[in-house]
Design an enzyme around this catalytic site. Structure first.
Site, mmCIF file in Angstrom:
data_model
loop_
_atom_site.group_PDB
_atom_site.id
_atom_site.type_symbol
_atom_site.label_atom_id
_atom_site.label_comp_id
_atom_site.label_asym_id
_atom_site.label_seq_id
_atom_site.Cartn_x
_atom_site.Cartn_y
_atom_site.Cartn_z
ATOM 1 N N ASN A 61 -60.059 36.038 81.053
ATOM 2 C CA ASN A 61 -58.878 36.498 80.309
ATOM 3 C C ASN A 61 -58.324 35.389 79.431
ATOM 4 O OD1 ASN A 61 -58.197 35.449 82.907
ATOM 5 N ND2 ASN A 61 -56.159 36.342 82.801
ATOM 6 N N GLU A 63 -54.987 34.645 77.333
ATOM 7 C CA GLU A 63 -53.608 35.090 77.125
ATOM 8 C C GLU A 63 -53.017 34.496 75.852
ATOM 9 O OE1 GLU A 63 -51.563 34.396 80.848
ATOM 10 O OE2 GLU A 63 -52.672 36.052 81.788
ATOM 11 N N CYS A 72 -58.279 40.972 78.310
ATOM 12 C CA CYS A 72 -58.811 40.900 79.680
ATOM 13 C C CYS A 72 -60.215 40.301 79.683
ATOM 14 C CB CYS A 72 -58.911 42.291 80.293
ATOM 15 S SG CYS A 72 -57.355 43.146 80.529
ATOM 16 N N GLU A 74 -62.845 41.365 81.228
ATOM 17 C CA GLU A 74 -63.920 42.355 81.112
ATOM 18 C C GLU A 74 -64.264 42.646 79.662
ATOM 19 O OE1 GLU A 74 -61.224 42.457 82.983
ATOM 20 O OE2 GLU A 74 -61.497 43.660 84.796
ATOM 21 N N CYS A 111 -58.829 47.315 84.161
ATOM 22 C CA CYS A 111 -57.733 48.172 83.691
ATOM 23 C C CYS A 111 -58.305 49.348 82.898
ATOM 24 C CB CYS A 111 -56.749 47.374 82.840
ATOM 25 S SG CYS A 111 -57.312 47.035 81.158
ATOM 26 N N CYS A 114 -60.068 48.515 79.611
ATOM 27 C CA CYS A 114 -61.390 47.899 79.812
ATOM 28 C C CYS A 114 -62.417 48.945 80.225
ATOM 29 C CB CYS A 114 -61.313 46.790 80.848
ATOM 30 S SG CYS A 114 -60.535 45.292 80.202
HETATM 31 N N1 THU Z 1 -56.538 40.924 83.577
HETATM 32 C C1 THU Z 1 -57.891 40.900 83.366
HETATM 33 O O1 THU Z 1 -58.402 40.027 82.682
HETATM 34 N N2 THU Z 1 -58.636 41.857 83.948
HETATM 35 C C2 THU Z 1 -58.153 42.788 84.832
HETATM 36 O O2 THU Z 1 -58.906 43.609 85.313
HETATM 37 C C3 THU Z 1 -56.734 42.795 85.179
HETATM 38 C C4 THU Z 1 -55.865 41.959 84.322
HETATM 39 C C5 THU Z 1 -55.726 39.848 83.007
HETATM 40 C C6 THU Z 1 -54.817 40.238 81.894
HETATM 41 C C7 THU Z 1 -53.769 39.167 81.984
HETATM 42 O O3 THU Z 1 -54.220 38.001 81.313
HETATM 43 C C8 THU Z 1 -53.697 38.837 83.460
HETATM 44 O O4 THU Z 1 -54.906 39.316 84.022
HETATM 45 C C9 THU Z 1 -52.527 39.444 84.185
HETATM 46 O O5 THU Z 1 -52.497 40.816 84.045
#
Ligand code: THU
Length: 158
Positions: A61, A63, A72, A74, A111, A114
């Site tokens: 991920n 941010e 994310c 994925e 999510c 994704c």
């Molecule tokens: N996140 C992912 O990368 N994949 C997931 O399946 C759930 C959430 C990340 C998004 C964000 O950077 C952090 O996790 C918190 O939600």
């Protein structure tokens, strides 16, 4: 009339119980999680995608101060795999995560956005994408297809 959708998946208690291929992919996701850029959520997610020719493409991920601009793990992994290996079917994805604030001892499922992005490749490739999910510890869930995580959307719905 009513219809029923049943989702079947495998549950493993230990990493050692996985096939060598799944284990290798999950190990790659675990390494990728360590390189996540997650200064805001402190939730570090790693994903690893296996393509047909055996290459593994990782993502994590990413941010952003403007929160919705992040992505994310994925999708970072899936988009990278498609960009780097456009003619290779995507065979599998492994996902794991750890938090700086709490223990992630249950699998981390992708999510909704994704799932939608990944099922696109499943349909494109006419190939179910195996999905291996784990927290930083605990059980491992293995789904045979992204369609199992997004019923009615995919063509692999049984
Ligand atoms: N996140 C992912 O990368 N994949 C997931 O399946 C759930 C959430 C990340 C998004 C964000 O950077 C952090 O996790 C918190 O939600």
């Amino acid at each position: 009339m009513q219809k029923n959708i049943t989702i079947t998946y495998d549950v493993f208690d230990r990493l050692e119980d996985l096939s060598p291929e799944d284990r290798k992919l999950l190990d790659a996701a675990t390494q990728a999680a360590k390189n996540a850029y997650a200064p805001y959520s402190k939730f570090h997610v790693g994903a690893a995608v296996l393509v047909e020719n055996g290459n593994i493409v990782v993502g994590n991920n990413q941010e952003n101060l403007a929160y919705p601009s992040g992505l994310c793990a994925e999708r970072v992994a899936g988009f990278s795999a498609s960009a780097l290996h456009p003619n290779q079917k995507i065979m599998a994805i492994a996902v794991t995560a750890f938090s700086e604030n709490f223990l992630t001892d249950t699998p981390i499922p992708p999510c909704g956005a994704c799932r939608q992005s990944l099922i696109e490749y499943e349909i494109r490739d006419n190939q179910p994408m195996r999905c291996i999910l784990r927290g930083s510890t605990g059980q491992i869930f293995v789904f045979k297809s992204i369609a199992d995580l997004l019923p009615l959307q995919g063509k692999f719905l049984a």
